[in-house]
Write an enzyme that holds these catalytic residues in place. Structure first.
Site, PDB file in Angstrom:
ATOM      1  N   LEU A  36      34.579  20.343  16.211  1.00  0.00           N
ATOM      2  CA  LEU A  36      35.386  19.244  15.099  1.00  0.00           C
ATOM      3  C   LEU A  36      35.544  17.557  16.107  1.00  0.00           C
ATOM      4  CD1 LEU A  36      38.593  20.905  14.230  1.00  0.00           C
ATOM      5  CD2 LEU A  36      36.334  20.990  12.926  1.00  0.00           C
ATOM      6  N   SER A  37      35.657  16.704  15.293  1.00  0.00           N
ATOM      7  CA  SER A  37      35.448  15.080  15.892  1.00  0.00           C
ATOM      8  C   SER A  37      36.563  15.359  16.363  1.00  0.00           C
ATOM      9  CB  SER A  37      35.783  14.634  14.740  1.00  0.00           C
ATOM     10  OG  SER A  37      36.791  14.664  13.708  1.00  0.00           O
ATOM     11  N   GLU A  38      37.404  15.839  16.537  1.00  0.00           N
ATOM     12  CA  GLU A  38      38.421  15.795  17.797  1.00  0.00           C
ATOM     13  C   GLU A  38      39.308  17.171  17.505  1.00  0.00           C
ATOM     14  OE1 GLU A  38      39.478  13.221  18.943  1.00  0.00           O
ATOM     15  OE2 GLU A  38      38.112  11.849  18.092  1.00  0.00           O
ATOM     16  N   THR A  39      39.519  16.964  19.092  1.00  0.00           N
ATOM     17  CA  THR A  39      40.888  18.452  19.290  1.00  0.00           C
ATOM     18  C   THR A  39      42.052  17.761  19.803  1.00  0.00           C
ATOM     19  OG1 THR A  39      39.599  20.375  19.321  1.00  0.00           O
ATOM     20  CG2 THR A  39      41.213  20.190  20.154  1.00  0.00           C
TER      21      THR A  39
END
Length: 263
Positions: free
Chosen positions: A44-47
């Site tokens: 995902l774009s961020e964790t």
């Protein structure tokens, strides 16, 4: 070892809108290499990873963000997702969450429209556009500014919506990424955000980019409270309010998934 994981759509009214972020609550910090591997596997774009501070978080909760490629200094949608997990799943009941991060203290409050993030504003300055930036645009901008990201101003919403960037041209830009923006048809301004160097060609809804967008549009429109829409495929809407050197970003969240990571 088992790690809880939640996937939350941030800046969304319902699932499949907004920006999905993974949130992993930890009892203590794990090795950075392992955190990066988890973020890469999530893709995902961020964790976001959160660790309670003193007195079970009353003195601040530590928060870090990883893209599939590396750690970043600030992320809005994964902060909102982390606050949602704390309030909805982990029993946090204080009126305000104080996160400790690489960008200083970030505060989040629960409001009727979802969650309100208190973030540092990011200034922009006029700059000669790098050749690589122009090569990736395929359209002539009305202005280019530099801050955390390159801020590319176009004439109207349709130009932003129809833009097809050359991501390869932007891979080695010196700044974090590229924000493309224009006046909106039904909101104050629209945008799209691109971060090829972090393996996120287009980010669905980027809270941290609005820390740079809000001051620009506040100065241009002479309005402190602004409505914004990010024109990604998923789309997402938020409200921005300037308060001195801070930006208040407000948006909703929706649960998509909860599970466990097995290591």
């Amino acid at each position: 070892m088992k790690i809880s994981i939640y996937q939350v759509d941030a800046f969304a009214a319902k699932v499949f809108e907004g920006n999905p972020a993974a949130v992993c609550p930890l009892g203590h910090w794990l090795d950075d290499e392992l955190l990066q591997k988890i973020a890469a596997a999530n893709n995902l774009s961020e964790t976001a990873f959160i660790v309670p501070g003193e007195n079970n978080g009353e003195q601040g909760i530590e928060l870090r963000w990883f893209t599939p490629k590396g750690e970043v200094d600030l992320c809005g949608h994964a902060t909102l997702a982390s606050a949602h997990v704390l309030y909805q799943h982990l029993g946090f009941n204080e009126p305000e969450i104080r996160f400790k991060s690489r960008s200083g203290e970030l505060r989040v409050t629960k409001v009727s429209q979802g969650y309100c993030l208190d973030f540092p504003a990011s200034a922009s300055r006029d700059t000669p556009p790098p050749m690589a930036l122009l090569a990736g645009l395929t359209i002539t901008p009305t202005a280019v500014l530099a801050g955390t990201d390159y801020l590319v101003v176009l004439s109207n919403e349709e130009e932003v919506k129809n833009l097809t960037p050359d991501y390869a041209a932007w891979y080695n830009l010196d700044l974090r990424g590229v924000i493309v923006t224009a006046p909106g048809n039904e909101v104050d301004f629209v945008s799209r955000c691109f971060y090829p160097k972090y393996r996120v060609n287009e980010d669905p809804v980027t809270g941290s980019a609005h820390c740079q967008l809000a001051p620009y549009w506040q100065a241009r429109l002479n309005r402190k409270v602004l409505t914004a829409k990010q024109l990604s495929e998923r789309t997402g809407q938020l409200t921005c309010e300037l308060k001195g050197d801070r930006v208040l970003l407000t948006g909703g969240a929706a649960d998509y998934m909860a599970g466990e990571i097995n290591l």
